[in-house]
Design a protein around this motif. Structure first.
Motif, PDB file in Angstrom:
ATOM      1  N   CYS A  30       0.836  -1.192   0.000  1.00  0.00           N
ATOM      2  CA  CYS A  30       0.000   0.000   0.000  1.00  0.00           C
ATOM      3  C   CYS A  30       0.876   1.249   0.000  1.00  0.00           C
ATOM      4  O   CYS A  30       1.835   1.339   0.753  1.00  0.00           O
ATOM      5  CB  CYS A  30      -0.905  -0.007   1.230  1.00  0.00           C
ATOM      6  N   ASP A  31       0.539   2.233  -0.846  1.00  0.00           N
ATOM      7  CA  ASP A  31       1.283   3.489  -0.889  1.00  0.00           C
ATOM      8  C   ASP A  31       0.862   4.449   0.210  1.00  0.00           C
ATOM      9  O   ASP A  31       1.480   5.473   0.417  1.00  0.00           O
ATOM     10  CB  ASP A  31       1.093   4.178  -2.239  1.00  0.00           C
ATOM     11  N   ARG A  32      -0.219   4.131   0.915  1.00  0.00           N
ATOM     12  CA  ARG A  32      -0.709   5.028   1.957  1.00  0.00           C
ATOM     13  C   ARG A  32      -0.276   4.579   3.343  1.00  0.00           C
ATOM     14  O   ARG A  32       0.106   5.379   4.169  1.00  0.00           O
ATOM     15  CB  ARG A  32      -2.235   5.095   1.880  1.00  0.00           C
ATOM     16  N   CYS A  33      -0.358   3.281   3.619  1.00  0.00           N
ATOM     17  CA  CYS A  33       0.035   2.794   4.946  1.00  0.00           C
ATOM     18  C   CYS A  33       1.231   1.855   4.806  1.00  0.00           C
ATOM     19  O   CYS A  33       1.708   1.609   3.713  1.00  0.00           O
ATOM     20  CB  CYS A  33      -1.130   2.092   5.643  1.00  0.00           C
ATOM     21  N   ASP A  34       1.690   1.316   5.888  1.00  0.00           N
ATOM     22  CA  ASP A  34       2.856   0.440   5.846  1.00  0.00           C
ATOM     23  C   ASP A  34       2.497  -1.013   5.552  1.00  0.00           C
ATOM     24  O   ASP A  34       3.335  -1.893   5.646  1.00  0.00           O
ATOM     25  CB  ASP A  34       3.637   0.536   7.154  1.00  0.00           C
ATOM     26  N   PRO A  60       4.737   8.954   0.033  1.00  0.00           N
ATOM     27  CA  PRO A  60       3.383   9.416   0.327  1.00  0.00           C
ATOM     28  C   PRO A  60       3.394  10.905   0.642  1.00  0.00           C
ATOM     29  O   PRO A  60       4.401  11.460   1.090  1.00  0.00           O
ATOM     30  CB  PRO A  60       2.999   8.605   1.567  1.00  0.00           C
ATOM     31  N   CYS A  61       2.262  11.552   0.420  1.00  0.00           N
ATOM     32  CA  CYS A  61       2.096  12.960   0.757  1.00  0.00           C
ATOM     33  C   CYS A  61       2.257  13.142   2.267  1.00  0.00           C
ATOM     34  O   CYS A  61       1.759  12.336   3.056  1.00  0.00           O
ATOM     35  CB  CYS A  61       0.708  13.416   0.315  1.00  0.00           C
ATOM     36  N   LYS A  67      -0.229   9.530  -3.065  1.00  0.00           N
ATOM     37  CA  LYS A  67       1.049   9.506  -3.790  1.00  0.00           C
ATOM     38  C   LYS A  67       1.536  10.931  -4.041  1.00  0.00           C
ATOM     39  O   LYS A  67       0.813  11.765  -4.569  1.00  0.00           O
ATOM     40  CB  LYS A  67       0.887   8.760  -5.105  1.00  0.00           C
ATOM     41  N   ALA A  68       2.767  11.233  -3.635  1.00  0.00           N
ATOM     42  CA  ALA A  68       3.340  12.576  -3.776  1.00  0.00           C
ATOM     43  C   ALA A  68       3.712  12.872  -5.219  1.00  0.00           C
ATOM     44  O   ALA A  68       4.031  11.969  -5.993  1.00  0.00           O
ATOM     45  CB  ALA A  68       4.570  12.716  -2.893  1.00  0.00           C
ATOM     46  N   LEU A  80      13.394  21.229   5.741  1.00  0.00           N
ATOM     47  CA  LEU A  80      13.304  19.906   5.121  1.00  0.00           C
ATOM     48  C   LEU A  80      12.326  19.951   3.959  1.00  0.00           C
ATOM     49  O   LEU A  80      11.285  20.597   4.040  1.00  0.00           O
ATOM     50  CB  LEU A  80      12.838  18.859   6.136  1.00  0.00           C
ATOM     51  N   PHE A  81      12.669  19.281   2.885  1.00  0.00           N
ATOM     52  CA  PHE A  81      11.763  19.150   1.758  1.00  0.00           C
ATOM     53  C   PHE A  81      10.763  18.053   2.108  1.00  0.00           C
ATOM     54  O   PHE A  81      11.150  16.935   2.450  1.00  0.00           O
ATOM     55  CB  PHE A  81      12.525  18.784   0.479  1.00  0.00           C
ATOM     56  N   ARG A  82       9.457  18.373   2.051  1.00  0.00           N
ATOM     57  CA  ARG A  82       8.398  17.424   2.380  1.00  0.00           C
ATOM     58  C   ARG A  82       7.604  17.100   1.121  1.00  0.00           C
ATOM     59  O   ARG A  82       7.249  17.987   0.345  1.00  0.00           O
ATOM     60  CB  ARG A  82       7.439  18.016   3.415  1.00  0.00           C
ATOM     61  N   PRO A  83       7.305  15.815   0.895  1.00  0.00           N
ATOM     62  CA  PRO A  83       6.531  15.427  -0.284  1.00  0.00           C
ATOM     63  C   PRO A  83       5.059  15.798  -0.130  1.00  0.00           C
ATOM     64  O   PRO A  83       4.494  15.705   0.961  1.00  0.00           O
ATOM     65  CB  PRO A  83       6.708  13.906  -0.333  1.00  0.00           C
TER      66      PRO A  83
END
Length: 118
Positions: A30-34, A60-61, A67-68, A80-83
Motif C-alpha cells: 500500500c502506498d498510503r500505509c505500511d 506518500p504525501c 502519492k506525492a 526539510l523538503f516534504r513530499p
C-alpha cells in the motif's frame, strides 16, 4: 499496478508489496500505509536536499498519505523538503496566496489547479 487493488487495512492504492503480520509477503504494498494499516507520520519523510522527480513519486504525501508529486520546504520545519500530492500542493498554494492578501489569489489558484491537472 492494478488500479482495482485496494489495501485491506486502509483502502489505499497498491504499490509493490504488502506484508502479513508474520513478515511474509503477499499481494501489493500500500502506498498510503505500511501494509499493516498504520499511516506513517508526515515527519517520516523529509530531507535537506530536494527529491528527484522520480524519487518524489515513490513517497506518500506528508499531509494526507496519497502519492506525492511535488515538494515543499518551510524554514520553521528545519528547511526539510516534504513530499506533497497534487491536491495538497494546490490547497497549500491557494492558502498561502490568500494569507498574503494577494488580490488575485483565487484566479491564480484556479489557473495553477488547471495547469497541474488536479
Amino acid at each position: 499496478m492494478n488500479d482495482a487493488v485496494k489495501c485491506p487495512k486502509c483502502d489505499g492504492a497498491g504499490g509493490t508489496r504488502w506484508h502479513n503480520p508474520d513478515g511474509s509477503e503477499w499481494g501489493v504494498r500500500c502506498d498510503r500505509c505500511d501494509g499493516f494499516g498504520h499511516i506513517p507520520d508526515f515527519r517520516r519523510h523529509g530531507r535537506s536536499t530536494p527529491y528527484t522527480s522520480a524519487g518524489i513519486k515513490r513517497l506518500p504525501c506528508a499531509r494526507c498519505g496519497a502519492k506525492a508529486s511535488s515538494q515543499w520546504q518551510v524554514c520553521a520545519d528545519g528547511r526539510l523538503f516534504r513530499p506533497l500530492c497534487s491536491s495538497c500542493d494546490i490547497d497549500l498554494n491557494r492558502m498561502v496566496l490568500v494569507w498574503m492578501n494577494d488580490p488575485a489569489a483565487e484566479a491564480k489558484a484556479a489557473a495553477y489547479e488547471k495547469r497541474e491537472g488536479a
